[in-house]
Design a protein around this motif. Sequence first.
Motif, PDB file in Angstrom:
ATOM      1  N   LYS A 187       4.982  -8.432 -11.557  1.00 36.58           N
ATOM      2  CA  LYS A 187       4.102  -8.859 -10.467  1.00 36.58           C
ATOM      3  C   LYS A 187       2.721  -9.228 -11.006  1.00 36.58           C
ATOM      4  O   LYS A 187       2.100 -10.201 -10.563  1.00 36.58           O
ATOM      5  CB  LYS A 187       3.997  -7.758  -9.416  1.00 36.58           C
ATOM      6  N   GLU A 210      -4.014 -16.521  -0.545  1.00 38.44           N
ATOM      7  CA  GLU A 210      -3.145 -16.970   0.546  1.00 38.44           C
ATOM      8  C   GLU A 210      -1.984 -17.816   0.024  1.00 38.44           C
ATOM      9  O   GLU A 210      -0.861 -17.744   0.541  1.00 38.44           O
ATOM     10  CB  GLU A 210      -3.949 -17.785   1.575  1.00 38.44           C
ATOM     11  N   LEU A 248       0.669 -15.504  -1.570  1.00 39.89           N
ATOM     12  CA  LEU A 248       1.446 -14.783  -0.558  1.00 39.89           C
ATOM     13  C   LEU A 248       2.388 -15.714   0.200  1.00 39.89           C
ATOM     14  O   LEU A 248       3.468 -15.305   0.631  1.00 39.89           O
ATOM     15  CB  LEU A 248       0.499 -14.093   0.432  1.00 39.89           C
ATOM     16  N   TYR A 284       5.354 -16.500  -2.632  1.00 43.18           N
ATOM     17  CA  TYR A 284       6.151 -15.436  -3.241  1.00 43.18           C
ATOM     18  C   TYR A 284       6.268 -14.211  -2.330  1.00 43.18           C
ATOM     19  O   TYR A 284       5.395 -13.954  -1.495  1.00 43.18           O
ATOM     20  CB  TYR A 284       5.541 -15.021  -4.580  1.00 43.18           C
ATOM     21  N   ARG A 285       7.346 -13.464  -2.524  1.00 40.03           N
ATOM     22  CA  ARG A 285       7.596 -12.263  -1.731  1.00 40.03           C
ATOM     23  C   ARG A 285       6.808 -11.092  -2.317  1.00 40.03           C
ATOM     24  O   ARG A 285       7.358 -10.166  -2.910  1.00 40.03           O
ATOM     25  CB  ARG A 285       9.093 -11.944  -1.697  1.00 40.03           C
ATOM     26  N   LEU A 286       5.511 -11.160  -2.155  1.00 44.08           N
ATOM     27  CA  LEU A 286       4.612 -10.091  -2.565  1.00 44.08           C
ATOM     28  C   LEU A 286       3.880  -9.589  -1.332  1.00 44.08           C
ATOM     29  O   LEU A 286       3.496 -10.377  -0.462  1.00 44.08           O
ATOM     30  CB  LEU A 286       3.567 -10.597  -3.567  1.00 44.08           C
ATOM     31  N   SER A 287       3.683  -8.286  -1.252  1.00 44.07           N
ATOM     32  CA  SER A 287       2.851  -7.772  -0.172  1.00 44.07           C
ATOM     33  C   SER A 287       1.401  -8.051  -0.519  1.00 44.07           C
ATOM     34  O   SER A 287       1.037  -8.199  -1.700  1.00 44.07           O
ATOM     35  CB  SER A 287       3.072  -6.274  -0.005  1.00 44.07           C
ATOM     36  N   GLU A 288       0.563  -8.117   0.496  1.00 44.62           N
ATOM     37  CA  GLU A 288      -0.857  -8.357   0.237  1.00 44.62           C
ATOM     38  C   GLU A 288      -1.442  -7.224  -0.606  1.00 44.62           C
ATOM     39  O   GLU A 288      -2.264  -7.465  -1.495  1.00 44.62           O
ATOM     40  CB  GLU A 288      -1.620  -8.484   1.553  1.00 44.62           C
ATOM     41  N   ALA A 289      -0.977  -6.007  -0.356  1.00 41.97           N
ATOM     42  CA  ALA A 289      -1.481  -4.859  -1.129  1.00 41.97           C
ATOM     43  C   ALA A 289      -1.146  -5.005  -2.608  1.00 41.97           C
ATOM     44  O   ALA A 289      -1.986  -4.737  -3.478  1.00 41.97           O
ATOM     45  CB  ALA A 289      -0.891  -3.564  -0.577  1.00 41.97           C
ATOM     46  N   ASP A 290       0.099  -5.442  -2.920  1.00 43.18           N
ATOM     47  CA  ASP A 290       0.506  -5.620  -4.319  1.00 43.18           C
ATOM     48  C   ASP A 290      -0.295  -6.742  -4.977  1.00 43.18           C
ATOM     49  O   ASP A 290      -0.704  -6.628  -6.146  1.00 43.18           O
ATOM     50  CB  ASP A 290       1.996  -5.934  -4.407  1.00 43.18           C
TER      51      ASP A 290
END
Length: 258
Positions: free
Chosen positions: A92, A107, A110, A113-119
């Motif tokens: 990541k 933005e 996100l 890609y399938r990443l959470s905003e926190a990650d």
Amino acid sequence: MSSTQSLVALIKGELKSQGLSYAELAQALALSESSVKRMLAPGGEMPLSRVDEICRVLKLDFAELAARLARESPTQRVLSLEQEKAVVADPKLLLVAICCLSLWALEDVLARYRLSEADAVAALVKLDRLGVIELRPGNRYKLKVAKTLRWRPQGPVMTFFRERVMADFFAGGFDGEGELLTLVHGEFGAGHARELAERLQRTADDFARQHLLDQKLPSADKRPYSVVIGLRSWVFEAFRDLERPGLGLTRTPNARSR
């Protein structure tokens, strides 16, 4: 400051030093003064063709303007071994690092890609601690390394590329729009090889500059491209096996001892 803003700032500075007003620039470009003000305002649109026109008005060579921009850009072209190890150890983090080198906003990352905003934010924070970016309010950032960053030849990132990426990259047909794959073999002096390597580096710099200039294009008008440039004193393994004893390139690292 983004590279587009840096380019606009250079143009504004040159206008001021030459004593040219927005109205005079507008007249030379056959535009309204309001159009010029919008173009040079934060977030304004400035296509490459317009940059060329402004350079002609300012009696500047585009290469000179680009060189000034490059001088004001980050100059660190190589990460430390520890930095590379940290970047490549977390997929990541590596993904976000590559996106940062491509100057993607959070933005955009996100959305793709399938990443959470926190990650994603955590990755930005770590890249800031590693000295790759300078994280700013609103999860914006400034690169602290050159966009044409050169990964260590035998370092962790290039090892990852050879093991996980290279086969996938070269598996393509290279027959799409704007694509090219060519292999040329020849022999020449070491001095000429150094000159050629410098010209190839300038090609990489041109690729990076064009990426910066096209940042304002709509996403629908852009496609992702990657360029791999390699120059190496090398003979294909199958050919090395056919060389006569004592006549091969035994002095090169990839040659086998006879």
